[in-house]
Write a protein that holds these residues in place. Structure first.
Motif, PDB file in Angstrom:
ATOM      1  N   TYR A  25       0.875  -1.190  -0.205  1.00  0.00           N
ATOM      2  CA  TYR A  25      -0.004   0.046  -0.052  1.00  0.00           C
ATOM      3  C   TYR A  25       0.660   1.203  -0.098  1.00  0.00           C
ATOM      4  O   TYR A  25       0.416   2.244  -0.981  1.00  0.00           O
ATOM      5  N   GLN A  26       1.954   1.173   0.779  1.00  0.00           N
ATOM      6  CA  GLN A  26       2.904   2.493   0.771  1.00  0.00           C
ATOM      7  C   GLN A  26       3.660   2.898  -0.266  1.00  0.00           C
ATOM      8  O   GLN A  26       4.156   3.872  -0.202  1.00  0.00           O
ATOM      9  N   GLU A  32      -1.524   7.478  -7.452  1.00  0.00           N
ATOM     10  CA  GLU A  32      -1.392   6.164  -8.264  1.00  0.00           C
ATOM     11  C   GLU A  32      -2.681   5.464  -7.474  1.00  0.00           C
ATOM     12  O   GLU A  32      -3.323   4.780  -8.419  1.00  0.00           O
ATOM     13  N   ARG A  33      -2.550   5.562  -6.378  1.00  0.00           N
ATOM     14  CA  ARG A  33      -3.626   4.540  -5.558  1.00  0.00           C
ATOM     15  C   ARG A  33      -5.049   5.015  -6.206  1.00  0.00           C
ATOM     16  O   ARG A  33      -5.917   4.025  -6.473  1.00  0.00           O
ATOM     17  N   ASP A  38      -9.845   3.984  -9.122  1.00  0.00           N
ATOM     18  CA  ASP A  38     -11.070   4.788  -9.900  1.00  0.00           C
ATOM     19  C   ASP A  38     -11.474   3.512 -10.974  1.00  0.00           C
ATOM     20  O   ASP A  38     -12.393   3.639 -11.362  1.00  0.00           O
ATOM     21  N   TYR A  39     -10.431   3.027 -11.653  1.00  0.00           N
ATOM     22  CA  TYR A  39     -10.456   2.072 -12.987  1.00  0.00           C
ATOM     23  C   TYR A  39     -10.381   0.673 -12.637  1.00  0.00           C
ATOM     24  O   TYR A  39     -10.627   0.031 -13.778  1.00  0.00           O
ATOM     25  N   ASN A  40     -10.236   0.298 -11.538  1.00  0.00           N
ATOM     26  CA  ASN A  40     -10.034  -1.127 -11.316  1.00  0.00           C
ATOM     27  C   ASN A  40     -10.830  -1.658 -10.103  1.00  0.00           C
ATOM     28  O   ASN A  40     -10.208  -1.551  -8.909  1.00  0.00           O
ATOM     29  N   PRO A  41     -11.955  -2.189 -10.376  1.00  0.00           N
ATOM     30  CA  PRO A  41     -12.902  -2.258  -9.118  1.00  0.00           C
ATOM     31  C   PRO A  41     -12.357  -3.651  -8.417  1.00  0.00           C
ATOM     32  O   PRO A  41     -12.879  -4.002  -7.351  1.00  0.00           O
ATOM     33  N   TYR A  42     -11.493  -4.514  -9.132  1.00  0.00           N
ATOM     34  CA  TYR A  42     -10.791  -5.605  -8.294  1.00  0.00           C
ATOM     35  C   TYR A  42      -9.702  -5.403  -7.683  1.00  0.00           C
ATOM     36  O   TYR A  42      -9.224  -6.316  -6.981  1.00  0.00           O
TER      37      TYR A  42
END
Length: 412
Positions: A25-26, A32-33, A38-42
């Motif tokens: 995550y970091q 970027e996160r 926004d564009y990848n629900p998975y």
């Protein structure tokens, strides 16, 4: 004797794994996160950043509970499935530099960590340990294995090679151009053969994931104390790990960037540095240290080579031979008054895969006064320091491979 155990991993479907897998995550910038979510629900980022769904920052226990909810939603939607048989998982990464890493994802014993036969080489921060323990207790799973390394073993290598002849469960490439492969190994004879080989080993070493392993040990102690029927087979007795042979572990270092010279002029700093080092001015030509106890330095528009004066430094332990420790004891602490390598705002670190051009650019910008380049340490140094019960300074190693979260999940 090392105990290695198969487990029933929760895993993404073959169709979604490339979309689910996420870096730590970091390691993402905020931009970027948000773009990925926004564009990848998975993306697994939706699970570990559950407040995104409500467009607000959520922290503490409330965040942990929402993480669990997002995880359960992924399971309910059929994005995650759980294997029916306890398995090992042969996992291979081929990165964009064509380096290959192949090992076994398995459950390791928290009791082995307690006995110090799973050895560490880094200090951990108690608050981070406790926070992650509470996190795992609340969410009920761990999605990122601890990276361990073991002595090269022909029998294990042969089992891995045979497993790779089968059809891979996963084969996908990330935007970093790393290709990931996973094979499920659930053959009981092959599992037993691997377990027997690890039972012959005296130790294995943590390469990356010291806080996760320490937190898993705290979880084990906590849950064991609360369970009057504890028998040693409960899931909290183990933690998920990725084990690779020592020959495949790649260790880079971190270069050091310092914001000021602690009130010293350039000339005074060089004179004080001369006590410990033979100094050569290389001018505009970058110097790359080629062996231990050599350092590069960039100061006021010029590169320097630094060669440690052996008579100026005592070598009593394995730690004394580590370049990061030598630089700390001869320069950072006595000359620049940097005592707390973890928290002092005057020092920053840059992965040594970035070359001298990176050091030059940030020093020339005026943000930093001086930069130091170090040789990378090696597996033997790491092992010797761990064997002596010592710990490396912060940011001594940048270790590959770097693992993705969400590919195999260990439930508690």
């Amino acid at each position: 004797m090392i105990k290695i155990t198969p487990f029933k991993a929760v895993r993404p479907t073959r169709a979604t794994v490339g979309l689910v897998a996420a870096r730590a995550y970091q390691s993402y910038t905020v931009e970027e996160r948000e773009s990925r979510m926004d564009y990848n629900p998975y993306s697994f980022l939706h699970i570990v950043n559950p407040g995104y769904k409500y467009a607000q920052e959520v922290t503490g226990e409330e965040r942990y509970k929402l993480v669990k909810n997002r995880y359960l939603e992924f399971k309910e939607a059929g994005v995650f499935i759980q294997d029916e048989k306890p398995s090992f998982y042969v996992y291979k990464i081929v990165n964009r530099r064509k380096q290959e890493f192949t090992g076994i994802i398995a459950a390791m014993s928290a009791e082995d960590y307690e006995k110090d036969i799973i050895k560490k080489h880094e200090d951990t921060i108690a608050q981070r340990e406790d926070n992650f323990k509470t996190y795992v207790q609340t969410v009920g799973f761990n999605a990122e294995p601890v990276l361990l390394t073991y002595p090269d073993n022909d029998t294990i290598a042969k089992v891995i090679k045979e497993t790779q002849k089968n059809f891979a469960e996963y084969e996908f490439t990330t935007t970093f151009r790393d290709t990931h492969y996973l094979w499920k190994l659930d053959n009981e004879k092959a599992i037993a053969k691997i377990q027997q080989e690890f039972e012959k080993m005296k130790t294995v070493y943590i390469a990356d994931g010291h806080h996760r392993s320490a937190s898993s040990y705290l979880l084990y102690k906590d849950e064991k104390s609360k369970n009057p029927n504890h028998n040693g087979s409960e899931s909290y007795n183990f933690f998920m790990s990725y084990l690779i042979p020592e020959s495949e572990l790649v260790i880079h270092g971190f270069n050091r960037l310092i914001r000021d010279l602690n009130g010293l002029s350039k000339e005074d700093f060089l004179i004080k540095l001369d006590e410990f080092y033979r100094i050569e001015n290389c001018g505009e030509y970058p110097f790359n240290p080629a062996e231990p106890q050599q350092f590069s330095m960039y100061l006021d528009g010029e590169f320097y080579s630094l060669y440690l004066r052996k008579t100026a430094f005592e070598f009593n332990t394995a730690l004394d031979k580590l370049d990061a420790h030598i630089l700390y004891k001869t320069v950072l602490e006595p000359l620049l008054n940097i005592k707390d390598l973890r928290h002092d705002s005057r020092i920053s670190y840059v992965n040594s895969q970035h070359n001298n051009v990176t050091i030059k650019s940030v020093v020339d910008s005026g943000e930093y006064a001086v930069g130091f380049g170090l040789c990378s340490s090696n597996v033997e140094q790491m092992k010797q320091i761990a064997d002596e019960g010592l710990t490396m300074p912060p940011k001594s190693t940048y270790i590959l491979p770097k693992l993705r979260s969400g590919i195999t999940i260990y439930e508690y």
